[in-house]
Scaffold this motif. Structure first.
Motif, PDB file in Angstrom:
ATOM      1  N   VAL A   1       0.960  -1.119   0.054  1.00  0.00           N
ATOM      2  CA  VAL A   1       0.021  -0.129   0.096  1.00  0.00           C
ATOM      3  C   VAL A   1       0.686   1.089  -0.015  1.00  0.00           C
ATOM      4  O   VAL A   1       0.662   2.077  -0.705  1.00  0.00           O
ATOM      5  CB  VAL A   1      -0.893  -0.063   1.283  1.00  0.00           C
ATOM      6  CG1 VAL A   1      -1.813   1.238   1.376  1.00  0.00           C
ATOM      7  CG2 VAL A   1      -1.931  -1.029   1.074  1.00  0.00           C
ATOM      8  N   VAL A   2       1.817   1.316   0.902  1.00  0.00           N
ATOM      9  CA  VAL A   2       2.763   2.400   0.896  1.00  0.00           C
ATOM     10  C   VAL A   2       4.143   1.740   0.595  1.00  0.00           C
ATOM     11  O   VAL A   2       4.515   0.670   1.413  1.00  0.00           O
ATOM     12  CB  VAL A   2       2.758   3.056   2.307  1.00  0.00           C
ATOM     13  CG1 VAL A   2       3.990   3.961   2.488  1.00  0.00           C
ATOM     14  CG2 VAL A   2       1.476   3.713   2.675  1.00  0.00           C
TER      15      VAL A   2
ATOM     16  N   ALA B   1      -8.317   3.052   0.752  1.00  0.00           N
ATOM     17  CA  ALA B   1      -8.798   4.525   1.345  1.00  0.00           C
ATOM     18  C   ALA B   1      -8.273   4.572   2.919  1.00  0.00           C
ATOM     19  O   ALA B   1      -7.981   3.618   3.349  1.00  0.00           O
ATOM     20  CB  ALA B   1     -10.502   4.322   1.589  1.00  0.00           C
ATOM     21  N   GLY B   2      -8.247   5.728   3.261  1.00  0.00           N
ATOM     22  CA  GLY B   2      -7.802   6.088   4.820  1.00  0.00           C
ATOM     23  C   GLY B   2      -6.453   6.222   4.909  1.00  0.00           C
ATOM     24  O   GLY B   2      -5.833   6.650   6.192  1.00  0.00           O
ATOM     25  N   ILE B   3      -5.580   6.038   3.809  1.00  0.00           N
ATOM     26  CA  ILE B   3      -4.145   6.508   4.178  1.00  0.00           C
ATOM     27  C   ILE B   3      -3.991   7.813   4.562  1.00  0.00           C
ATOM     28  O   ILE B   3      -2.975   7.959   5.263  1.00  0.00           O
ATOM     29  CB  ILE B   3      -3.349   6.202   2.723  1.00  0.00           C
ATOM     30  CG1 ILE B   3      -3.817   4.679   2.116  1.00  0.00           C
ATOM     31  CG2 ILE B   3      -1.690   6.171   2.897  1.00  0.00           C
ATOM     32  CD1 ILE B   3      -3.366   3.680   3.102  1.00  0.00           C
TER      33      ILE B   3
ATOM     34  N   GLU C   1      -2.552  10.483  -7.007  1.00  0.00           N
ATOM     35  CA  GLU C   1      -3.170   9.160  -6.872  1.00  0.00           C
ATOM     36  C   GLU C   1      -2.303   8.302  -5.965  1.00  0.00           C
ATOM     37  O   GLU C   1      -2.581   7.293  -5.034  1.00  0.00           O
ATOM     38  CB  GLU C   1      -3.232   8.441  -8.285  1.00  0.00           C
ATOM     39  CG  GLU C   1      -4.478   8.728  -8.889  1.00  0.00           C
ATOM     40  CD  GLU C   1      -4.508   7.776  -9.932  1.00  0.00           C
ATOM     41  OE1 GLU C   1      -3.553   7.850 -10.898  1.00  0.00           O
ATOM     42  OE2 GLU C   1      -5.516   7.244 -10.178  1.00  0.00           O
ATOM     43  N   ILE C   2      -0.843   8.540  -6.226  1.00  0.00           N
ATOM     44  CA  ILE C   2       0.184   7.555  -5.399  1.00  0.00           C
ATOM     45  C   ILE C   2       1.008   8.474  -4.295  1.00  0.00           C
ATOM     46  O   ILE C   2       1.955   8.007  -3.891  1.00  0.00           O
ATOM     47  CB  ILE C   2       0.941   6.956  -6.354  1.00  0.00           C
ATOM     48  CG1 ILE C   2       1.934   7.853  -6.916  1.00  0.00           C
ATOM     49  CG2 ILE C   2      -0.008   6.107  -7.330  1.00  0.00           C
ATOM     50  CD1 ILE C   2       2.938   7.177  -7.821  1.00  0.00           C
ATOM     51  N   LYS C   3       0.502   9.608  -3.872  1.00  0.00           N
ATOM     52  CA  LYS C   3       1.336  10.156  -2.808  1.00  0.00           C
ATOM     53  C   LYS C   3       0.588  11.222  -1.911  1.00  0.00           C
ATOM     54  O   LYS C   3      -0.498  11.541  -2.497  1.00  0.00           O
ATOM     55  CB  LYS C   3       2.810  10.667  -3.500  1.00  0.00           C
ATOM     56  CG  LYS C   3       2.364  12.257  -4.115  1.00  0.00           C
ATOM     57  CD  LYS C   3       2.939  13.466  -3.331  1.00  0.00           C
ATOM     58  CE  LYS C   3       2.329  14.802  -3.931  1.00  0.00           C
ATOM     59  NZ  LYS C   3       3.002  15.132  -5.272  1.00  0.00           N
TER      60      LYS C   3
END
Length: 416
Positions: free
Chosen positions: A262-263, A365-367, A389-391
């Motif tokens: 995810v990360v 969701a929720g990151i 989208e990715i950061k």
């Protein structure tokens, strides 16, 4: 048998002993039956010395002559490495940018690659000769030497790999791969086996120093599988890593990633400055009146936050610029004070941008909420936020850099 481009930076070729060590890495690949091209930087410290000589000669020097001087550092390294390889019994010759030719635009000192005619180079490599290429340089339309600017050797290597259709471009550096964050701040940081082009591009642009942004952009556009590894590993050590790769990190297309976290990593950039314009009339065109002059001055603006007053008549605009452009940005804004119509101008350089990066964030969701909650629990105030989208990037006081990075690294399960 594979066709490889090997790139070695300044610390890897800092003196003759290290050049001999580089030659052993090259010979290992040749002995394995691979076709090899090598791209080298100037010996550590040489480019800075040459640049300083140009400045001492004349503060307003001709950019074309500047290129002629600073390109000589890579020329020396390529010749020395070819000599050492020949002494080891390896068929090798040096190449300068103009001999390939690597054609650039006319922007001397910061040229961009336009075209590489690699037919002759491929012919030599296919015949078993190692090409030792001076990175960082090419030939401009005026038929003079040009240089590619900061990170130019990485860019040269990826561009040549694309031109000769190499199976992989190996970037040898003073670290053994790409980590989840800076191991000097988080000792539990893990080396990543694989990372996507998109993630690496974000990490490079947001503070990770392993690769230059331009080289990652080029690798992504041309689909060049790029491998980051250490030049200080023993060349004769077993080449045992993950899959069919030696120890290091492969930067590749997302489709090659076996497992998507995810990360993927936490990056941080200390070279940021914050500027706030207070009490500007809230009317159409106000943003252009602020950011137009900055764009005309070639000052890059990153984070932007706008707050409208309760009565809707005025607004505050806060944004970030590179710290090196801070004073220039303040000057540009002051010169345009009447056109913009602001009452107060404030700034700060004691800030840092911390970023959470991962392609898995697209589908989870929720990151962001976790990030904000984790920083709040440590008493860290967020000055500005940007997302993609990715950061997720947050601007915080620089005094909290290490605490924020360690907190987020643990929060997302990246500790080794």
């Amino acid at each position: 048998m594979a066709r490889l481009v090997l790139k070695f930076g300044g610390t890897s070729v800092a003196d003759l002993d290290r050049i001999r060590n580089v030659a052993r890495h090259v010979k290992r690949e040749v002995d394995a039956g691979n076709e090899v091209a090598v791209v080298v930087s100037a010996m550590a410290g040489q480019t800075n010395k040459l640049v300083d000589w140009c400045r001492q000669a004349s503060p307003l020097h001709d950019a074309r002559e500047y290129d002629a001087v600073v390109a000589s550092g890579e020329q020396v390294t390529s010749g020395l490495l070819a000599i050492v390889l020949q002494d080891m019994g390896v068929n090798a010759r040096s190449w300068q940018g103009w001999q390939i030719p690597l054609k650039t635009d006319e922007s001397h000192g910061a040229a961009r690659i336009k075209e590489i005619d690699a037919d002759f180079l491929v012919e030599r490599i296919s015949g078993g000769q190692v090409a030792v290429i001076a990175g960082f340089q090419g030939i401009a339309p005026d038929n003079r030497i040009s240089t590619l600017g900061r990170g130019g050797s990485d860019t040269s290597a990826v561009a040549i790999a694309a031109a000769i259709k190499a199976d992989r471009c190996d970037i040898y550096t003073d670290v053994d791969g790409v980590y989840t964050t800076d191991p000097r701040i988080v000792p539990k940081a893990k080396r990543l086996d694989r990372v996507s082009f998109e993630e690496m591009l974000e990490m490079a642009s947001l503070g990770a120093k392993v690769l230059q942004v331009r080289s990652v952009e080029m690798a992504m556009v041309h689909g060049v599988r790029t491998f980051v590894r250490s030049s200080f590993d023993d060349p004769d050590a077993p080449q045992i890593g993950v899959g069919d790769l030696p120890p290091g990190t492969l930067i590749c297309d997302e489709d090659e990633l076996v497992e998507q976290q995810v990360v993927t990593g936490i990056a941080f950039a200390k070279d940021e400055a914050q500027i706030s314009i207070r009490d500007v009339a809230d009317k159409p065109g106000v943003a252009h009146s602020v950011f137009g002059p900055l764009a005309d001055a070639n000052i890059n603006v990153d984070m932007i936050v706008q707050n409208i007053s309760p009565d809707g008549k005025t607004t505050d605009i806060t944004f970030t610029v590179p710290e090196t452009d801070y004073q220039r940005a303040i000057k540009v804004l002051e010169e345009n004070r009447e056109a913009i119509g602001f009452q107060n101008l404030e700034g700060a350089t004691d800030v840092v941008k911390v970023s959470v990066i991962g392609i898995g964030m697209r589908s989870h969701a929720g990151i962001a909420a976790d990030c904000f909650r984790g920083l709040a629990a440590k008493g860290i105030n967020i000055r500005a936020i940007t997302t993609s989208e990715i950061k997720i990037s947050v601007l915080i006081d620089s005094a909290y850099t290490e605490l924020a990075v360690r907190t987020l690294h643990s929060l997302y399960g990246l500790d080794g």
